[in-house]
Each structure stands twice: as C-alpha cells, then as structure tokens.
Design a protein around this motif. Sequence first.
Motif: not given
Length: 219
Positions: A76, A78-79, A93, A115
Amino acid sequence: MDDKGINQILNWLACAGVSDVIHDNEAVAQREKEEITSLEQLRKVIEHIDSPLKDCALNMVFGTGNTKADILLLGEAPGAEEDKQGIPFVGQSGQLLDKMLAAVGLDRSLVYITNILPWRPPGNRTPSNQEIDIFRPYVLKHISLINPKVIVCLGGTATKALLQTTQGIMQLRGKPTHISAIDAVIIPTFHPAYLLRSPSQKREAWCDFLKIKQLSLPK
Ligand code: URA
C-alpha cells in the motif's frame, strides 16, 4: 525544444487565430511516462512529482528485490520504518512477509517488492483516491519494467488501486485475475499488517502463496 522554437510555434498558432493554449498536464505526464525505459529513469521522474506527501516523509521508498523476478509484490504505502530506511516492507509487516515467503520456499532474492505510494502518508493514514489516481500510472510503468508473471496485491488498498474495483479483499483474495493494462496474473491476498492483527487468517494467506508460487513456475 528550446525557448526560440516554442515562441515560433506560439507565434504561428497566434497567426492561425489561436488565442488560448491549454497546457495539458495530463498529456505531458502521459508522454513522460511513455518515454521511461528504465527503473532509474522512473525513480528520477517519481522523485520530481510535486506531491505534499514528500513534505512529511523522510525518504522515497521506490522498490527492492530482484528486478528480473517472476513475482512482484505490491503493498500500500511505506510505514514508519520503511520511511526511515527507504526500503519497502522492513518493519513488522515486512518480517511477517519474509516468513510467509519462506513458508513456500521463496525469499526476497526471488521477488520484487514495491508499493502504490512511494512516500509514507502522515500518521500511516490510508492513501486517498486522489493519491492513488496520481501514482497508479507510475505503478503500471514500474510493473511493466519488471515484467513479472504474477503480481501479488497485498491488502485491500493495493487490490482496489490496481484492479480499479470496489470489491473487498475478502471477496477477491486468492482469485487469479487480469486487467487489460498488464500482461500478468494478479492475485490479491491479505496484507501482512492485517495478518498480525488476525493471525487466524494466516492459513488462507499461506494457501494464496502456494498458488502464487505455482503460477510463477514454468509451465
Ligand atoms: N506496508 C505496506 O503496505 N508497505 C510497506 O512498505 C510497509 C508496510
């Protein structure tokens, strides 16, 4: 074309009676995308996209792994950890993703990972529809440069963005599908972050990864 050339064309258009010239940003962006022939070029073009996401992010997160892989994993956005390191799926993750790959005999040297969004949305919020619309064409370009056999959409957001569907991940996961823009099988599965919250679904994800591996093998 240099400024002189542009002025000559504008003069010529004025003589021909054209009073308004619409600068078609979409057409310019489209031409730019068609002219991209390498991952390095794509990275540079994305770096220059004028997006407010950049203001809050530390690093652009482009992609990682084997650029000749038959399997491309699409997340989706980046965190926090990915934002710090500039590499996709390196946080919690990512650790689970590595275990899921290992469970079917795969690892990062055999896949490519990217992503939908190249910058972390503030506070890890879900990408907006507008952001997805902006970045989707670049994701399609990214995919075509890797040219995988199988694309794995990790989670509902990546699935909706790529397939342009409103159907949810529960209905779509594990079902191989196609879209006209891409010459590859697309398989949606659960996002590892969801599996961290709902470990009882890991079995379904494992079945999806077995199918993914199977589809990537030579016939
Ligand atoms: N979640 C994603 O969707 N992508 C990452 O890179 C990390 C976490």
